[in-house]
Design a protein around this motif. Sequence first.
Motif, PDB file in Angstrom:
ATOM      1  N   ALA A 186      85.315  74.877  32.390  1.00 38.67           N
ATOM      2  CA  ALA A 186      85.177  76.173  31.746  1.00 38.67           C
ATOM      3  C   ALA A 186      85.707  77.084  32.527  1.00 38.67           C
ATOM      4  O   ALA A 186      86.486  78.033  32.285  1.00 38.67           O
ATOM      5  CB  ALA A 186      83.873  76.329  31.188  1.00 38.67           C
ATOM      6  N   GLN A 234      86.260  80.864  26.413  1.00 37.16           N
ATOM      7  CA  GLN A 234      85.086  80.168  27.567  1.00 37.16           C
ATOM      8  C   GLN A 234      83.837  81.331  27.662  1.00 37.16           C
ATOM      9  O   GLN A 234      82.854  80.862  28.207  1.00 37.16           O
ATOM     10  CB  GLN A 234      85.745  80.335  28.879  1.00 37.16           C
ATOM     11  N   ASP A 237      81.124  79.275  26.628  1.00 41.39           N
ATOM     12  CA  ASP A 237      80.417  78.544  27.485  1.00 41.39           C
ATOM     13  C   ASP A 237      79.234  79.313  28.173  1.00 41.39           C
ATOM     14  O   ASP A 237      78.414  78.780  28.470  1.00 41.39           O
ATOM     15  CB  ASP A 237      81.534  77.897  28.374  1.00 41.39           C
ATOM     16  N   ILE A 309      82.989  83.541  34.741  1.00 38.07           N
ATOM     17  CA  ILE A 309      83.762  83.489  33.381  1.00 38.07           C
ATOM     18  C   ILE A 309      83.701  85.158  32.893  1.00 38.07           C
ATOM     19  O   ILE A 309      84.750  85.608  32.738  1.00 38.07           O
ATOM     20  CB  ILE A 309      83.107  82.800  32.417  1.00 38.07           C
TER      21      ILE A 309
END
Length: 336
Positions: A186, A234, A237, A309
Motif C-alpha cells: 500500500a 490507498q 488502506d 499515505i
Amino acid sequence: MKPLRLAATASLSLTGVVLLVPILAHLLTGPPALGIVLGVIGVLVSLGLVAVGAVVYRLDVSQTNAVRIAGWNFLGIVVLGVVFILLFTYRPVEDAGFLFAVALSAGAVAHVIIGVYDVRRIRAEELATERERLAVLNTLVRHNLRHEAQRLLFAVEKVRDSDPDTAGEIEGVAEDLSEMNENVRAVEEAFDTEPTDVDVAAMCRAAAENAREAYDIDVSLDVPETAPARAGDQLRDAIDELVENAVEHGGDDPTVEIAARVDGRTVDITVADDGPGIPESELELVTGEREITQLEHGSGLGLWLVRWITEEYDGRVTFGESDRGGAAVTLALQRA
C-alpha cells in the motif's frame, strides 16, 4: 553541533559582515543620490548574506553540502575579487572600495544561490539512487514476506491436529507477515500514484461496512453525502488500518466511530475508539519526537502506513483522545 557545518555557514554570514563595513562607511560620508541608492542595495544584500548563514545552517542538507554552498560563496568572492582588482588597477576610479564591496556582495549572493541549486541537484540525484535501491529492496522484502507466510501456513496444516495451540500461534504469525506485506504494498503504491479526486465519504461508508462484517462490532458512522478530497485509492488502506487498530485496541466490546467532515479547504477523517489509547512511546516514534533504535522501533507498520499515505497526498495526521476516552486519529486532506 557539527563544527565543520557551523564554520561553513558562519563563513557566509562573515562575508556579509565584512562587506557591510565599507558600504556603511561610504554612506556616512554623505554620497550623492545614486551613491545612496547603491549603498542601500549593498546594505540589504550584505544583511541578506548574514541571514543566509543561519538559514543554511538550519537547511535540511548534509554537512558536506553545507560546505559546498560555502565553497561556491568563496569561489564567487575570489573570481569577482580578482576581476575587479584588475579593472580598478587598470583604470582607477573614485570610491573603488565602496564599489568593490557592493559588487562583491551581489556576486556572493548570486554564487550562494548557485550553490543551493547545485546542492539541490546533487540531492535529487541521491534521492533517485536511493529510491531505485529501495524499490529493489522493497520487491525482495515483499517476495520474502509472502513466501515465508506461505511456508508457515503449510506448516500449520502439519501440526493442526497434533498441536492445535501451536498451530494457532504459527497461523497468527503468518497472518501478521501477510498483513505486513500488504502494508508495504500500500505504501509503495501510494508513492507511485498521483493524487486524484476521491469521495472520502464513500470510502468511510465502505470501511464501516467492511468492519461490521469482518469483526461483528458496532461501528458508528457520521459522514456527509459526499466529501471530495485530493487523495487516491490507498487512502482506503489507511482508513482500514485505523479501524483495525481501533478494533484490536478497543474495549472488551469495542465501539468504533468513523466521521468525516468538510472543514474549509480540508476534508477531515477521524477514527475513534473506546480503548486505552495509543501508547505515548508509540506516538513519539511515529510523530518523529523520538528516533527509532534497535530497542525502540514500535510494534508494526500500521501507524507508519497511515502517516506515509496521508503525507504522500499532502495531508497531515493528528492524534488525540476520543469522547469515550480512547484514541482518536484524524487525517486532514486537501479538499478537491
